[in-house]
Design a protein around this motif. Sequence first.
Motif, PDB file in Angstrom:
ATOM      1  N   SER A   1       6.033   0.128  -7.584  1.00  0.00           N
ATOM      2  CA  SER A   1       5.502   0.753  -6.377  1.00  0.00           C
ATOM      3  C   SER A   1       6.490   0.666  -5.225  1.00  0.00           C
ATOM      4  O   SER A   1       6.672   1.633  -4.471  1.00  0.00           O
ATOM      5  CB  SER A   1       4.182   0.093  -5.975  1.00  0.00           C
ATOM      6  OG  SER A   1       3.245   0.214  -6.996  1.00  0.00           O
ATOM      7  N   SER A   2       7.145  -0.467  -5.062  1.00  0.00           N
ATOM      8  CA  SER A   2       8.124  -0.621  -3.988  1.00  0.00           C
ATOM      9  C   SER A   2       9.298   0.325  -4.175  1.00  0.00           C
ATOM     10  O   SER A   2       9.750   0.963  -3.217  1.00  0.00           O
ATOM     11  CB  SER A   2       8.628  -2.065  -3.937  1.00  0.00           C
ATOM     12  OG  SER A   2       7.568  -2.941  -3.693  1.00  0.00           O
ATOM     13  N   VAL A   3       9.778   0.416  -5.407  1.00  0.00           N
ATOM     14  CA  VAL A   3      10.886   1.332  -5.681  1.00  0.00           C
ATOM     15  C   VAL A   3      10.447   2.782  -5.466  1.00  0.00           C
ATOM     16  O   VAL A   3      11.186   3.598  -4.909  1.00  0.00           O
ATOM     17  CB  VAL A   3      11.424   1.106  -7.114  1.00  0.00           C
ATOM     18  CG1 VAL A   3      12.401   2.182  -7.517  1.00  0.00           C
ATOM     19  CG2 VAL A   3      12.082  -0.256  -7.208  1.00  0.00           C
ATOM     20  N   GLY A   4       9.228   3.104  -5.886  1.00  0.00           N
ATOM     21  CA  GLY A   4       8.722   4.462  -5.709  1.00  0.00           C
ATOM     22  C   GLY A   4       8.584   4.852  -4.250  1.00  0.00           C
ATOM     23  O   GLY A   4       8.932   5.966  -3.857  1.00  0.00           O
ATOM     24  N   VAL A   5       8.086   3.932  -3.426  1.00  0.00           N
ATOM     25  CA  VAL A   5       7.960   4.220  -1.998  1.00  0.00           C
ATOM     26  C   VAL A   5       9.342   4.374  -1.366  1.00  0.00           C
ATOM     27  O   VAL A   5       9.569   5.273  -0.540  1.00  0.00           O
ATOM     28  CB  VAL A   5       7.136   3.119  -1.292  1.00  0.00           C
ATOM     29  CG1 VAL A   5       7.245   3.219   0.213  1.00  0.00           C
ATOM     30  CG2 VAL A   5       5.681   3.221  -1.706  1.00  0.00           C
ATOM     31  N   ALA A   6      10.291   3.521  -1.747  1.00  0.00           N
ATOM     32  CA  ALA A   6      11.638   3.612  -1.186  1.00  0.00           C
ATOM     33  C   ALA A   6      12.304   4.930  -1.578  1.00  0.00           C
ATOM     34  O   ALA A   6      12.927   5.598  -0.733  1.00  0.00           O
ATOM     35  CB  ALA A   6      12.477   2.436  -1.656  1.00  0.00           C
TER      36      ALA A   6
ATOM     37  N   ALA B   1      13.357   8.036   0.914  1.00  0.00           N
ATOM     38  CA  ALA B   1      14.699   8.618   0.933  1.00  0.00           C
ATOM     39  C   ALA B   1      14.648  10.125   0.675  1.00  0.00           C
ATOM     40  O   ALA B   1      15.320  10.908   1.360  1.00  0.00           O
ATOM     41  CB  ALA B   1      15.579   7.928  -0.098  1.00  0.00           C
ATOM     42  N   ALA B   2      13.837  10.525  -0.300  1.00  0.00           N
ATOM     43  CA  ALA B   2      13.715  11.952  -0.588  1.00  0.00           C
ATOM     44  C   ALA B   2      13.058  12.696   0.568  1.00  0.00           C
ATOM     45  O   ALA B   2      13.451  13.821   0.906  1.00  0.00           O
ATOM     46  CB  ALA B   2      12.909  12.152  -1.867  1.00  0.00           C
ATOM     47  N   GLY B   3      12.080  12.079   1.193  1.00  0.00           N
ATOM     48  CA  GLY B   3      11.415  12.706   2.334  1.00  0.00           C
ATOM     49  C   GLY B   3      12.338  12.875   3.516  1.00  0.00           C
ATOM     50  O   GLY B   3      12.315  13.903   4.202  1.00  0.00           O
TER      51      GLY B   3
ATOM     52  N   LEU C   1       5.107   7.128  -4.806  1.00  0.00           N
ATOM     53  CA  LEU C   1       4.172   6.067  -5.163  1.00  0.00           C
ATOM     54  C   LEU C   1       3.339   6.457  -6.380  1.00  0.00           C
ATOM     55  O   LEU C   1       3.124   5.646  -7.285  1.00  0.00           O
ATOM     56  CB  LEU C   1       3.269   5.733  -3.975  1.00  0.00           C
ATOM     57  CG  LEU C   1       2.258   4.623  -4.187  1.00  0.00           C
ATOM     58  CD1 LEU C   1       2.972   3.312  -4.494  1.00  0.00           C
ATOM     59  CD2 LEU C   1       1.392   4.462  -2.964  1.00  0.00           C
ATOM     60  N   GLY C   2       2.883   7.691  -6.423  1.00  0.00           N
ATOM     61  CA  GLY C   2       2.108   8.150  -7.570  1.00  0.00           C
ATOM     62  C   GLY C   2       2.918   8.132  -8.853  1.00  0.00           C
ATOM     63  O   GLY C   2       2.441   7.677  -9.897  1.00  0.00           O
TER      64      GLY C   2
END
Length: 112
Positions: free
Chosen positions: A60-65, A69-71, A94-95
Amino acid sequence: METTSAALFISISLVVFGISYYYFTTRHKERMEIIERGLSPDYFKNQSKFLPMLLVLGFSSVGVALGLAAGLALGDLFPTQKFLAVGICIFMGLGLALITSYFALKNTPKKE
């Protein structure tokens, strides 16, 4: 300013104490009830398994990071919709991280 920060610190400390007190007393009552019903005290050994939770938290942490970055990268392409692009990418990351952690946990062998 000093009074509000002290009051905030005290209130946060009371909330943490209250939650931990409730957790430990409830756990104690549940264990006493199980022991009274005849299960052995060895039932509680090796009961905490933190590895799946840590795996989900890490994904989850990697997904949010990565979503952040993509956003931010997409926000530079669409400056009028930067806030929307960052929000969508964070939740998308996150998903995808939660789906990935689900499949990673599903394929791990279970210990009996």
